[in-house]
Design a protein around this motif. Structure first.
Motif, PDB file in Angstrom:
ATOM      1  N   GLY A  39       0.809  -1.211   0.000  1.00  0.00           N
ATOM      2  CA  GLY A  39       0.000   0.000   0.000  1.00  0.00           C
ATOM      3  C   GLY A  39       0.841   1.259   0.000  1.00  0.00           C
ATOM      4  N   GLN A  40       0.389   2.272  -0.752  1.00  0.00           N
ATOM      5  CA  GLN A  40       1.171   3.496  -0.896  1.00  0.00           C
ATOM      6  C   GLN A  40       1.367   4.222   0.421  1.00  0.00           C
ATOM      7  N   LYS A  41       0.321   4.298   1.243  1.00  0.00           N
ATOM      8  CA  LYS A  41       0.443   4.999   2.528  1.00  0.00           C
ATOM      9  C   LYS A  41       1.433   4.302   3.442  1.00  0.00           C
ATOM     10  N   ALA A  42       1.354   2.969   3.504  1.00  0.00           N
ATOM     11  CA  ALA A  42       2.265   2.208   4.352  1.00  0.00           C
ATOM     12  C   ALA A  42       3.701   2.335   3.858  1.00  0.00           C
ATOM     13  N   VAL A  43       3.875   2.351   2.549  1.00  0.00           N
ATOM     14  CA  VAL A  43       5.213   2.477   1.972  1.00  0.00           C
ATOM     15  C   VAL A  43       5.813   3.844   2.295  1.00  0.00           C
ATOM     16  N   ASP A  44       5.012   4.909   2.129  1.00  0.00           N
ATOM     17  CA  ASP A  44       5.507   6.259   2.396  1.00  0.00           C
ATOM     18  C   ASP A  44       5.807   6.478   3.874  1.00  0.00           C
ATOM     19  N   ALA A  45       5.170   5.673   4.745  1.00  0.00           N
ATOM     20  CA  ALA A  45       5.350   5.857   6.194  1.00  0.00           C
ATOM     21  C   ALA A  45       6.504   5.044   6.762  1.00  0.00           C
ATOM     22  N   VAL A  46       7.135   4.223   5.956  1.00  0.00           N
ATOM     23  CA  VAL A  46       8.231   3.383   6.458  1.00  0.00           C
ATOM     24  C   VAL A  46       9.400   4.252   6.902  1.00  0.00           C
TER      25      VAL A  46
END
Length: 221
Positions: free
Chosen positions: A150-157
């Motif tokens: 997911g894009q949100k999870a990826v950006d939050a890593v």
């Protein structure tokens, strides 16, 4: 309708009865307990060894034909020593599989069905993708690979999540660079193809699809 066969004519419905019988026997046999077995996919050298040994025994004349047993046995031995990858990573980053004592665990219960099926069959595993995903959810230790979806999870890593390999199914806005782990994104996997990680003396050794297949007209960047 009739079908010519030499000078005779056989009605098609008669042929249909025979085909129905064959298919019925096949379905009945397949439904028996233990009728279907699974074995791991062997290394490429196994099939030539088995074929050469069998052909030598069948075609050679005289007592020397017994020598064909040697390559056949060698092929069976190599097959028994098949080393399946500790980790498999799909070329999109959407599917990750880690080998466990119960079989390969997968990070998704749905999607990438063809890839998941190929992995299971090559592992010699009878489990379906849902069961394989349950192994992932039940893990009790941190594996050497972590999957982020997911894009949100990826950006939050913000870190490697304790893993040596971090796999993302989306490309983040700014490609993160973390100390202590290798970050894989769809952009990087597009260059390498799918990746298999083998356990070699406690360290993971990566083998990419590009290394195996080489450069082809259809996979050049």
């Amino acid at each position: 309708c009739v079908m010519p066969l030499g000078l005779d004519f056989i009605p098609l419905w008669v042929m249909g009865l025979g085909l129905d019988w064959i298919l019925g026997v096949a379905h009945w046999t397949a439904g028996l307990d233990g009728a279907r077995g699974m074995v791991p996919s062997p290394v490429p050298a196994v099939l030539p060894l088995l074929a050469f040994g069998a052909l030598f025994v069948i075609l050679w004349r005289g007592r020397a034909r017994v020598m064909g047993v040697l390559p056949f046995v060698a092929g069976l031995f190599l097959w028994s020593q098949t080393d399946r990858p500790a980790v498999l990573i799909a070329d999109t980053g959407a599917l990750v599989g880690v080998m466990t004592d119960e079989g390969r665990a997968r990070n998704r219960a749905r999607g990438a069905g063809l890839v998941a099926l190929n992995w299971l069959e090559n592992d010699g595993d009878k489990a379906d993708q849902v069961r394989a995903h349950s192994r992932w959810a039940a893990r009790e230790v941190i594996w050497p690979v972590a999957a982020v979806r997911g894009q949100k999870a990826v950006d939050a890593v913000q870190d490697c999540r304790g893993a040596a390999w971090l796999v993302m199914n989306k490309t983040p806005a700014g490609l993160p660079r973390f100390d202590g782990c290798e970050v894989l994104t769809p952009a990087s996997l597009k260059k390498t193809g799918a990746i298999a990680l083998y356990d070699r003396d406690g360290a993971l050794h990566a083998v990419t699809a590009r290394e195996v297949t080489g450069a082809r007209l259809w996979n050049r960047q």
